[in-house]
Design an enzyme around this catalytic site. Structure first.
Site, short mmCIF file in Angstrom:
data_model
loop_
_atom_site.label_atom_id
_atom_site.label_comp_id
_atom_site.label_asym_id
_atom_site.label_seq_id
_atom_site.Cartn_x
_atom_site.Cartn_y
_atom_site.Cartn_z
N LYS A 80 29.11 -3.27 40.58
CA LYS A 80 29.72 -3.15 41.80
C LYS A 80 28.92 -2.74 42.98
O LYS A 80 27.91 -1.94 42.77
CB LYS A 80 30.95 -2.84 41.68
N GLY A 180 54.24 -12.05 45.94
CA GLY A 180 53.04 -12.35 46.69
C GLY A 180 52.64 -13.95 46.57
O GLY A 180 52.33 -14.33 45.55
N GLY A 182 50.18 -15.54 48.21
CA GLY A 182 48.86 -15.77 49.14
C GLY A 182 47.89 -16.69 48.42
O GLY A 182 48.50 -17.63 48.07
N VAL A 184 46.24 -16.74 45.49
CA VAL A 184 46.56 -17.17 44.14
C VAL A 184 48.01 -17.47 44.00
O VAL A 184 48.21 -18.34 43.11
CB VAL A 184 46.31 -15.85 43.44
N TYR A 186 50.23 -18.87 45.70
CA TYR A 186 50.75 -20.15 46.16
C TYR A 186 50.31 -21.24 45.16
O TYR A 186 51.03 -22.12 44.64
CB TYR A 186 50.18 -20.61 47.58
P1 NAD Z 1 46.03 -12.70 49.33
O1 NAD Z 1 45.78 -11.45 50.28
O2 NAD Z 1 45.58 -14.23 49.75
O3 NAD Z 1 47.53 -12.64 48.89
C1 NAD Z 1 48.50 -11.56 48.81
C2 NAD Z 1 49.94 -11.97 49.16
O4 NAD Z 1 50.71 -10.85 49.09
C3 NAD Z 1 50.10 -12.16 50.65
O5 NAD Z 1 50.61 -13.23 51.12
C4 NAD Z 1 50.64 -10.88 51.43
O6 NAD Z 1 51.40 -11.15 52.49
C5 NAD Z 1 51.56 -10.55 49.95
N1 NAD Z 1 51.97 -9.28 50.07
C6 NAD Z 1 51.56 -8.22 50.63
N2 NAD Z 1 52.38 -6.95 50.47
C7 NAD Z 1 53.58 -7.48 49.96
C8 NAD Z 1 54.82 -7.03 49.40
N3 NAD Z 1 54.95 -5.71 49.63
N4 NAD Z 1 55.65 -7.88 48.73
C9 NAD Z 1 55.38 -8.96 48.66
N5 NAD Z 1 54.29 -9.51 49.09
C10 NAD Z 1 53.16 -8.99 49.68
O7 NAD Z 1 45.38 -12.31 47.94
P2 NAD Z 1 45.09 -13.17 46.69
O8 NAD Z 1 43.54 -13.74 46.52
O9 NAD Z 1 46.20 -13.87 46.47
O10 NAD Z 1 45.14 -12.08 45.56
C11 NAD Z 1 46.27 -11.61 44.94
C12 NAD Z 1 45.91 -10.42 44.06
O11 NAD Z 1 45.26 -10.87 42.91
C13 NAD Z 1 45.31 -9.33 44.74
O12 NAD Z 1 45.71 -8.04 44.11
C14 NAD Z 1 43.91 -9.63 44.30
O13 NAD Z 1 43.02 -8.41 44.02
C15 NAD Z 1 44.02 -10.10 42.69
N6 NAD Z 1 43.04 -11.22 42.56
C16 NAD Z 1 42.61 -12.21 43.23
C17 NAD Z 1 41.65 -13.12 42.64
C18 NAD Z 1 41.32 -14.25 43.59
O14 NAD Z 1 40.58 -15.16 43.03
N7 NAD Z 1 41.72 -14.45 44.89
C19 NAD Z 1 40.82 -12.91 41.73
C20 NAD Z 1 41.16 -11.63 40.83
C21 NAD Z 1 42.36 -10.83 40.99
#
Ligand code: NAD
Length: 363
Positions: A80, A180, A182, A184, A186
């Site tokens: 990392k 959530g 966002g 993932v 969606y």
């Molecule tokens: P993102 O920021 O696009 O989505 C997160 C969503 O959570 C947002 O829409 C936000 O408004 C919502 N949120 C924040 N606080 C909240 C609460 N208290 N209650 C309800 N909703 C709330 O992030 P992402 O890329 O969708 O990732 C989501 C999670 O998965 C994160 O923990 C990330 O570390 C993990 N992750 C993502 C990926 C990836 O490919 N994007 C890969 C591995 C792990």
């Protein structure tokens, strides 16, 4: 901090401190373990309160990558990077190109990628100095946004958990609570909807909620209500530490399986879930689709191949659940055990095949 003592605690291979006055770069690259392959892990940019906080974070995150790659069957080690600074104020081409030169100097022992506080544009700058970067622009052969692949992995992981819990292959007619919506969350809702699951959803972003309600007929609840809704599966896809002493008593689900990192507030909460009869999909396993997606870039990115690779998560998660059941240990411990075993086995093979280097010094 006694740095070598910290490194010895979990057998870290290498720490690289990167400093450059002209660009303002202060960064640390940590290579935890390269037994299985080059150490791949994103570079995080964050305004750490102290150098020590940055070091603690990079050590923790690099080790996590070793486990994620090992349990997912990838030929990657764990590493990392962290850049110390405010991503809203300090980003520049010079800063990321300088970081890229440090990455290049490691000759492929560390491969970087996007993480919290860094973006596709930053990877493009890094790529000007080194090819040891993944998650670059799709127009240049990169893999782009990993979220659809991560979400597919979570969908498959949920199916593996439900099969272990009920013996049933399909999610049709089940109720899934998604926290959530966002990147993932969606896509996960879209896959679950296609399979006939009923969705109960929440997000602090009202627009994100409206979209999922309109497109997939989901029922919306407030962020505080999501823990207590009656459902078959709870899928946390927002924040870490949401499985804790306050939320566990509220849960009315049979499975906790979602994308969020570090879902258990403390390791002991894995055991609390087990004692309640709730199956927990270890977060770093079920969300490994993102890592699989960038792994595919190393051999020339192919989206279909990335989607095929995440299907392996069904078998991986099923065998973790089976190990946990047989050994009567939390699933999070079973995942760590399987990762450590794979590394140990490969190390043994290496000790057979690698010729010992005989030094001529002192002869
Ligand atoms: P993102 O920021 O696009 O989505 C997160 C969503 O959570 C947002 O829409 C936000 O408004 C919502 N949120 C924040 N606080 C909240 C609460 N208290 N209650 C309800 N909703 C709330 O992030 P992402 O890329 O969708 O990732 C989501 C999670 O998965 C994160 O923990 C990330 O570390 C993990 N992750 C993502 C990926 C990836 O490919 N994007 C890969 C591995 C792990």
């Amino acid at each position: 901090m006694a740095i070598f003592t910290r490194m010895q605690e979990f057998d870290y291979e290498q720490l690289v401190f990167c400093q450059d006055q002209a660009s303002g770069l202060k960064a640390i690259i940590c290579i935890h373990d390269t037994t299985l392959g080059p150490a791949l892990g994103g570079v995080r940019m964050y305004p750490y309160a102290s150098d020590e906080d940055a070091l603690v974070d990079v050590l923790r995150l690099a080790r996590g990558m070793t486990y994620k790659a090992a349990v997912s069957g990838l030929n990657l080690g764990g590493g990392k990077g962290v850049i110390l600074g405010d991503p809203r104020a300090m980003k520049s081409e010079t800063l990321f190109r300088t970081f890229g030169r440090f990455v290049e100097s490691l000759n492929g022992r560390y491969i970087t990628a996007e993480d919290v506080g860094t973006s596709l544009e930053d990877m493009t700058w890094i790529n000007m100095e080194t090819n040891y970067v993944t998650g670059t622009n799709p127009t240049k052969g990169g893999s782009g946004d990993p979220s659809p692949v991560t979400a597919k992995g979570v969908h498959i992981g949920i199916k593996a958990c439900w099969k272990a819990q009920s013996g049933i292959d399909s999610l049709n007619g089940l109720t899934v609570a998604v926290q959530g919506l966002g990147h993932v969350g969606y896509y996960l809702c879209s896959y679950l909807h296609q399979e006939g699951a009923r969705l109960i959803v929440t997000d602090v972003n009202e627009e994100a909620v409206r979209r999922v309600v309109n497109e997939f007929g989901a029922e919306a609840v407030s962020p505080d209500e999501i823990y207590g809704v009656s459902c078959d599966i709870f899928a946390p896809c927002a924040l870490g530490a949401i499985i804790n002493d306050k939320t566990i008593p509220q849960l009315k689900c049979a499975v906790v399986a979602g994308a969020a990192n570090n879902q258990l507030a403390e390791a002991r909460h894995g055991k609390v879930l087990m004692d309640k009869g709730i199956i927990y999909a270890p977060d770093y396993v079920i969300n490994a689709g993102g890592l699989m997606n960038v792994y595919e870039e190393l051999a020339g990115y192919n989206k279909e191949r990335a989607f095929r690779r995440v299907e392996s998560l069904f078998g991986t998660i099923s065998s973790i659940l089976e190990t946990a059941r047989k050994s009567k240990i939390p699933t999070s411990e079973a995942a760590d055990f399987i990762a450590e075993e794979r590394i140990r086995r490969i190390r043994q093979v290496q000790s057979v095949w690698v010729q010992p280097k005989i030094s001529s010094a002192g002869r």
